[in-house]
Structures are given as structure tokens and as C-alpha cells.
Design a protein around this motif. Structure first.
Motif, PDB file in Angstrom:
ATOM      1  N   ASP A 164       5.370  15.634  -1.695  1.00  0.00           N
ATOM      2  CA  ASP A 164       6.122  15.702  -2.947  1.00  0.00           C
ATOM      3  C   ASP A 164       5.591  14.723  -3.979  1.00  0.00           C
ATOM      4  O   ASP A 164       5.667  14.976  -5.187  1.00  0.00           O
ATOM      5  CB  ASP A 164       7.611  15.416  -2.699  1.00  0.00           C
ATOM      6  N   GLN A 165       5.051  13.585  -3.525  1.00  0.00           N
ATOM      7  CA  GLN A 165       4.579  12.571  -4.459  1.00  0.00           C
ATOM      8  C   GLN A 165       3.411  13.086  -5.289  1.00  0.00           C
ATOM      9  O   GLN A 165       3.166  12.620  -6.395  1.00  0.00           O
ATOM     10  CB  GLN A 165       4.167  11.303  -3.710  1.00  0.00           C
ATOM     11  N   ALA A 217       1.155  -5.012   1.759  1.00  0.00           N
ATOM     12  CA  ALA A 217       2.098  -4.701   2.840  1.00  0.00           C
ATOM     13  C   ALA A 217       3.535  -4.649   2.313  1.00  0.00           C
ATOM     14  O   ALA A 217       4.321  -3.767   2.687  1.00  0.00           O
ATOM     15  CB  ALA A 217       1.969  -5.739   3.955  1.00  0.00           C
ATOM     16  N   GLY A 218       3.873  -5.593   1.428  1.00  0.00           N
ATOM     17  CA  GLY A 218       5.222  -5.611   0.883  1.00  0.00           C
ATOM     18  C   GLY A 218       5.540  -4.356   0.063  1.00  0.00           C
ATOM     19  O   GLY A 218       6.636  -3.789   0.168  1.00  0.00           O
ATOM     20  N   ASN A 219       4.557  -3.925  -0.734  1.00  0.00           N
ATOM     21  CA  ASN A 219       4.764  -2.712  -1.536  1.00  0.00           C
ATOM     22  C   ASN A 219       4.917  -1.472  -0.660  1.00  0.00           C
ATOM     23  O   ASN A 219       5.768  -0.617  -0.914  1.00  0.00           O
ATOM     24  CB  ASN A 219       3.597  -2.526  -2.499  1.00  0.00           C
ATOM     25  N   LEU A 220       4.110  -1.386   0.382  1.00  0.00           N
ATOM     26  CA  LEU A 220       4.182  -0.225   1.279  1.00  0.00           C
ATOM     27  C   LEU A 220       5.482  -0.229   2.083  1.00  0.00           C
ATOM     28  O   LEU A 220       6.096   0.825   2.290  1.00  0.00           O
ATOM     29  CB  LEU A 220       2.975  -0.209   2.214  1.00  0.00           C
ATOM     30  N   GLN A 221       5.882  -1.402   2.520  1.00  0.00           N
ATOM     31  CA  GLN A 221       7.149  -1.503   3.254  1.00  0.00           C
ATOM     32  C   GLN A 221       8.325  -1.096   2.368  1.00  0.00           C
ATOM     33  O   GLN A 221       9.251  -0.402   2.815  1.00  0.00           O
ATOM     34  CB  GLN A 221       7.335  -2.939   3.769  1.00  0.00           C
ATOM     35  N   GLY A 222       8.289  -1.518   1.114  1.00  0.00           N
ATOM     36  CA  GLY A 222       9.346  -1.128   0.191  1.00  0.00           C
ATOM     37  C   GLY A 222       9.365   0.379  -0.043  1.00  0.00           C
ATOM     38  O   GLY A 222      10.438   0.995  -0.131  1.00  0.00           O
ATOM     39  N   LYS A 223       8.195   0.981  -0.111  1.00  0.00           N
ATOM     40  CA  LYS A 223       8.099   2.423  -0.320  1.00  0.00           C
ATOM     41  C   LYS A 223       8.680   3.187   0.859  1.00  0.00           C
ATOM     42  O   LYS A 223       9.458   4.138   0.693  1.00  0.00           O
ATOM     43  CB  LYS A 223       6.629   2.801  -0.533  1.00  0.00           C
ATOM     44  N   SER A 267      -3.977  10.500  -6.662  1.00  0.00           N
ATOM     45  CA  SER A 267      -4.878  10.057  -5.595  1.00  0.00           C
ATOM     46  C   SER A 267      -5.618   8.780  -5.960  1.00  0.00           C
ATOM     47  O   SER A 267      -6.213   8.131  -5.100  1.00  0.00           O
ATOM     48  CB  SER A 267      -5.893  11.176  -5.286  1.00  0.00           C
ATOM     49  N   SER A 268      -5.607   8.411  -7.237  1.00  0.00           N
ATOM     50  CA  SER A 268      -6.288   7.181  -7.651  1.00  0.00           C
ATOM     51  C   SER A 268      -5.368   5.969  -7.609  1.00  0.00           C
ATOM     52  O   SER A 268      -5.817   4.843  -7.783  1.00  0.00           O
ATOM     53  CB  SER A 268      -6.853   7.346  -9.071  1.00  0.00           C
ATOM     54  N   SER A 269      -4.063   6.177  -7.382  1.00  0.00           N
ATOM     55  CA  SER A 269      -3.113   5.071  -7.331  1.00  0.00           C
ATOM     56  C   SER A 269      -3.361   4.225  -6.084  1.00  0.00           C
ATOM     57  O   SER A 269      -3.693   4.742  -5.016  1.00  0.00           O
ATOM     58  CB  SER A 269      -1.685   5.608  -7.319  1.00  0.00           C
TER      59      SER A 269
END
Length: 228
Positions: free
Chosen positions: A206-207, A134-140, A214-216
Motif C-alpha cells: 500500500d505504501q 533503527a528508531g525510524n523503522l521501529q516506529g514505522k 523506492s528512493s525513500s
């Protein structure tokens, strides 16, 4: 030098054939004379130009020195003026008092992470694995919206409040704040659902052309994106 032109009759027509030199009586072909005259005229023009450029303007300063100096000074002045105007220009859109942004604007949505496999530890965003994801996605999401020229000033926070099965599906909430005096205009245009959705969707497409794949584990499927 005295030059006398002699005419030669040929087939009944008068033509200029040779020019006679008055000093020694030798004849000179007219083509040669023309070349000498042209060369002499060219030399005269160059001589006059050199003489003009060598004229003293002031003290030991000559005209050619002034022209060379101007050739450097004028571009430097133009470039300096442009740089100064650019530095002094204030963009009215950059002047805003964010403390006056008090009206919240909320959006909820979801997206899937096909590079992840769902585990029971992700059932709660308060678990170690859930909290890290959740923290990584929120930062993104926060980085994306803060860097948006249109939405950055209004963005407040991004929150991942649930993770569920289906590869891994993340449910998120976006919070924007806006000034009350422009609330209606912002709701209809800048902070409309279409604008907020399209900024995120374009980022996700764009990513695919950058370092994400897609494997990330943090790869977000653009097709799965929902926002309301």
C-alpha cells in the motif's frame, strides 16, 4: 341547470351529438360539457381537501400544521434514536484487560531498504546513524501493528536488532502478548505467522501508492520481506 340530451340519427345509428340547455334552449357540445364536469369535480376535490386540512385540531392549531410538524418530528426522532443506540452500544470485542496478556508471541524476520547505501556506521545499531535508522523503522512497524484492528491489542513492541550489507538489510523482531486462556486459538488464527506476515506485506504494498517511493530511505521492498 336542466340539460336535455338530443339524439341525432346518422347513417342509421343513434349518436349523441349535442346537449340542450333547459334554460335558454342553446345547445352545448358534449365534449365541452364533459370538460366542465371534470373541472367542477376537480375543484370539488381540492375544496374538500383544503377544508379538511383547515380543520381546527386544538385551539388555533389546524390539521395542516400538525402534518407539517410531524414531517419534521418523525425523521428527527428516528435519527436521534439511531445516534443514541450507536452511542450506547458496547462492542464486546473492545472490552479486554490487557494486564492479563502475559504469554509472549515472537516473530523474527528481515527486509531490505533499497533506497539506502550501506556504510560502516550501520554495522552497529548503537552508532548514531544505526540508532537513528533503527528508531525510524521501529516506529514505522509499531505504528502499523498498533493501528491494526486484529493485532493492535496484542502488539507489544518492534525491535531492529541488526543492520547488514546488501543495499541495507534490517533484521527485526516483533513481540506480541496474549491471554493464556486463548493462547491456542490466537496462535492458530489471529497471531498466526500468516496473519502477522500478511498485515505487514499488505502495508508495504500500500505504501507504494502513497507518499513513499523506492528512493525513500525508509522504503521497504515488499518482495524482500521475510518472517518466521
Amino acid at each position: 341547470m336542466d340539460i336535455e340530451m338530443q339524439t341525432v340519427k346518422r347513417n342509421g345509428n343513434d349518436t349523441v351529438g349535442h346537449l340542450k340547455n333547459g334554460h335558454n334552449g342553446d345547445t352545448m357540445p358534449s365534449g365541452r360539457l364533459a370538460a366542465e364536469v371534470f373541472s367542477t369535480s376537480q375543484g370539488g376535490v381540492l375544496y374538500r381537501m383544503k377544508r379538511e386540512l383547515s380543520k381546527v385540531v386544538c385551539g388555533k392549531v389546524r390539521l395542516w400544521m400538525v402534518l407539517v410538524l410531524l414531517a419534521f418530528i418523525i425523521p428527527a426522532v428516528v435519527l436521534g434514536s439511531l445516534a443514541w443506540c450507536s452511542a450506547m452500544y458496547d462492542d464486546p470485542d473492545e472490552k479486554f484487560d490487557r494486564s492479563s496478556f502475559r504469554v509472549p508471541r515472537l516473530f523474527n524476520g528481515s527486509f531490505s531498504l533499497p533506497g539506502l547505501t550501506f556504510t560502516e556506521d550501520l554495522l552497529s545499531v548503537s552508532s548514531n546513524q544505526g540508532r537513528a535508522l533503527a528508531g525510524n523503522l521501529q516506529g514505522k512497524l509499531s505504528t502499523l501493528y498498533k493501528s491494526s484492528p486484529a493485532l493492535g491489542r496484542y502488539f507489544s513492541k518492534a525491535e531492529i536488532y541488526a543492520l547488514r550489507n546488501g543495499s541495507v538489510i534490517a533484521e527485526y523482531r516483533l513481540t506480541f502478548v496474549m491471554p493464556e486462556e486463548h493462547e491456542e486459538q490466537l496462535r492458530n488464527f489471529t497471531l498466526s505467522r500468516e496473519m502477522v506476515y500478511n498485515v505487514l506485506r499488505q502495508f508495504l504494498y500500500d505504501q507504494q501508492g502513497r507518499d513513499a517511493s523506492s528512493s525513500s530511505s525508509l522504503y521497504i521492498d515488499p518482495v524482500s520481506l521475510k518472517l518466521s
